[in-house]
Design an enzyme around this catalytic site. Structure first.
Site: not given
Length: 639
Positions: A165, A282, A469
């Protein structure tokens, strides 16, 4: 070994095998004999080899490797799904959408799951071997899905995908450049090395592929305004400066504009009855669970009812969809930071939860499967139950705030939250007054309303920032600070305009897609009325047009053209067009260089379909300024 269920010796002339496997002679004539073998619904999943013994001879068939999967068509299998349309969608569909954007500006990203493509099944079997699950555990969909949630990320076990990220993807593929799971899993299987890079929707896309490939029904779930609550107190603190700009450095907790995970369908024989059905898993590495980065499976019913003591990771998932947002303004007083609590928002987290609808190319809202209607009696009960397991004592429960709120129901576009504050009836609304095209000024407005008799003086601060995001601020673009007077039931609009020059550099320098984030703070003088409101919007882009026939024949070539006109006021640097069509052609990349305003680019692919049925072609355009314009088109292939 026989005791481990990894060696079965089946004799059609003996009693049936106790393990649930069956063998019978279908027909026998002279020297030929046709045997039928049926596996046990609870057999471990994996690769079996088959040998036939006759007398002293051992016969090994040519395709002796048998790949045994979970079977959602079989009533006695733990993943049995009693609905043909759902099995078609959640097991057999090899394309789909992942929903992204922001809570009130949702759009779809086409994704090729490709569970039937070359080497994908082998990659999944390799992951099973790598998981170190005991053979006996491979019959358990709960343990298999948990192990795969760990292996799709690379954090502990050199699994499939490395998360990144940072905004810098030079050493691998930008997460926005993937169009599906196929090239990721093929590369991983071929090199046995972790693939770079993934972000949440990529992890969820790959995990969907792995689950569907193994026969476990699976869907991608997008949670908008997703809380990442690091300290398990069901609260996310948001710190703003006095202009309303979010301060990155202050908060360990975060709110992602969206976060994507998966639901898988199975019976939970390990739990009390009532928790069968969809379970959340997840594979995005966020928090460790039992010492490694894995999450789930956690029953949706447990999350909805507040039964957060159940395994696995129910507290974490519960907070992602139910935490409260607490807003603080940080002001300098005598050179030191002082914190003022503005308000608590109890309905902003976990909204418009989305997945692709069964059998249709539309968005289905599944929020009600994860939580009761906000403010309803069941929701309060669930919240109180969950809080008894999570919250440290001394923190107020959300039910107390619920009484002071009024919410207007509406769909995703109209469902903007109106939070009313006691004395002045203060309300805030934020919207854009012009379409938000990159290269144009961003024209927005903050509307301040009061609804009770009296004269009100309101201090308003509003700021505009670009953020990724995950909520990380990439640039602060500008702010307004004004004092407005309102009387009784009235409103006023305050424009917030940002020049193109102030944000285009950031768009070109950040490798992620960025969103426009506006925050407003209002305080009514002489009262305790304070309110914050934030909203996230996305840029609009010109479309890609696809030209190709609606029908084509198996193994017969046809042409497919992609046309894009740059209708923006700015050149798009370093344009790339990526295209892929499962069963039609492998992923291809066209470098288009710099595309000036008004210029049209056209690329053509010659396709030769190798499989029949409805197939989809997906195209994606990326450039320095615009990260991902995508389009897809369906074609029917006949024999």
């Amino acid at each position: 070994m026989k005791p481990r269920g990894s060696l079965l010796s089946l004799n059609p002339r003996r009693e049936p095998d106790f393990s649930g496997w069956q063998i019978s002679i279908v027909k026998s004539s002279g020297k030929e004999c046709l045997l039928s073998v049926t596996s046990s619904p609870s057999a471990p999943v994996g690769i079996y080899s088959l040998n036939v013994k006759t007398g002293t001879n051992i016969y090994t068939p040519e395709n002796g490797a048998i790949y045994l999967l979970f079977n959602p068509w079989c009533k006695d299998d733990v993943v049995f799904l009693d609905d043909e349309a759902q099995r078609k969608e959640y097991v057999l569909n090899d394309t789909g959408y992942i929903y992204v954007g922001s809570a009130y500006s949702i759009y779809n990203r086409p994704w090729n799951f490709g569970q039937f493509e070359e080497f994908v099944l082998d990659a999944c079997m390799y992951l099973l071997d790598k998981s170190n699950l005991r053979l006996n555990s491979r019959r358990d969909a709960v343990l298999v899905s948990r192990a795969m949630s760990a292996l799709v990320n690379a954090n502990d076990d050199s699994g499939v995908l490395l998360g990144n990220w940072s905004g810098n993807y030079d050493r691998g593929t930008s997460p926005l450049d993937w169009m599906g799971s196929v090239s990721i899993l093929q590369q991983y299987y071929k090199t046995k090395k972790t693939v770079s890079y993934g972000q949440c929707w990529v992890f969820a896309g790959v995990l969907t592929t792995v689950m569907r490939c193994l026969g476990i029904p699976s869907r991608c779930v997008s949670n908008f305004n997703s809380a990442h609550d690091t300290d398990e107190n069901l609260r996310v603190d948001i710190y703003l400066n006095e202009f309303g700009e979010k301060l990155n450095r202050m908060s360990l907790d975060s709110v992602w504009n969206f976060h994507v995970w998966n639901d898988v369908w199975m019976k939970r024989t390990d739990l009390p009855s009532g928790f069968d059905g969809w379970q959340a898993i997840d594979s995005t590495p966020q928090e460790q669970s039992q010492g490694i980065f894995q999450c789930g499976p956690c029953p949706l019913k447990a999350i909805r009812d507040g039964d957060v003591y159940l395994p696995y990771d129910s507290k974490f998932v519960y907070a992602e969809v139910n935490a409260d947002k607490v807003y603080w303004v940080v002001k300098k007083v005598n050179g030191r930071d002082k914190y003022y609590k503005i308000n608590t928002e109890t309905r902003g987290i976990g909204v418009n939860m989305s997945t692709k609808a069964v059998g249709r190319d539309t968005r289905e809202d599944i929020t009600s499967e994860y939580k009761f209607r906000e403010g309803s009696e069941e929701e309060r009960k669930s919240m109180q139950k969950a809080s008894s397991f999570i919250r440290p004592s001394g923190l107020g429960i959300r039910a107390r705030f619920a009484a002071t709120m009024s919410v207007e129901d509406g769909d995703a576009k109209a469902g903007v939250l109106h939070e009313t504050v006691s004395k002045s009836g203060l309300q805030l609304e934020i919207n854009n007054t012009e379409v938000l095209y990159p290269g144009n000024p961003l024209e927005m407005a903050i509307t301040v309303k009061t609804s009770t008799p009296g004269r009100w003086t309101i201090n308003l601060a509003g700021s505009c920032q670009l953020q990724s995001y995950t909520g990380k601020v990439e640039a602060s673009l500008g702010y307004v600070k004004e004092t407005v007077q309102l009387e009784g039931n009235s409103e006023t609009k305050i424009p917030l305009k940002i020049a193109a020059d102030s944000y285009m550099k950031t768009l070109a320098s950040v490798e992620d897609e960025v969103l426009i984030h506006i925050t407003a703070i209002a305080e009514v003088q002489g009262t305790d009325d304070k309110l914050t409101k934030e909203t996230t919007m996305r840029f609009e882009y010109p479309p890609i047009t696809v030209q190709m026939p609606e029908m084509a024949k198996l193994n017969e070539a046809f042409a497919c053209s992609f046309i894009f006109k740059n209708k923006l006021n700015v050149p798009l640097d370093n344009c790339k067009l990526l295209v892929e069509g499962l069963g039609i052609f492998k992923m291809a990349t066209f470098d288009q260089g710099d595309v000036k305003p008004g210029r049209i680019i056209k690329s053509e692919v010659i396709c030769t379909p190798t499989r029949v049925g409805e197939k989809k072609i997906v195209a994606k355009l990326t450039s320095a300024q615009v990260k991902a314009i995508s389009v897809e088109k369906a074609i029917t292939i006949t024999e």
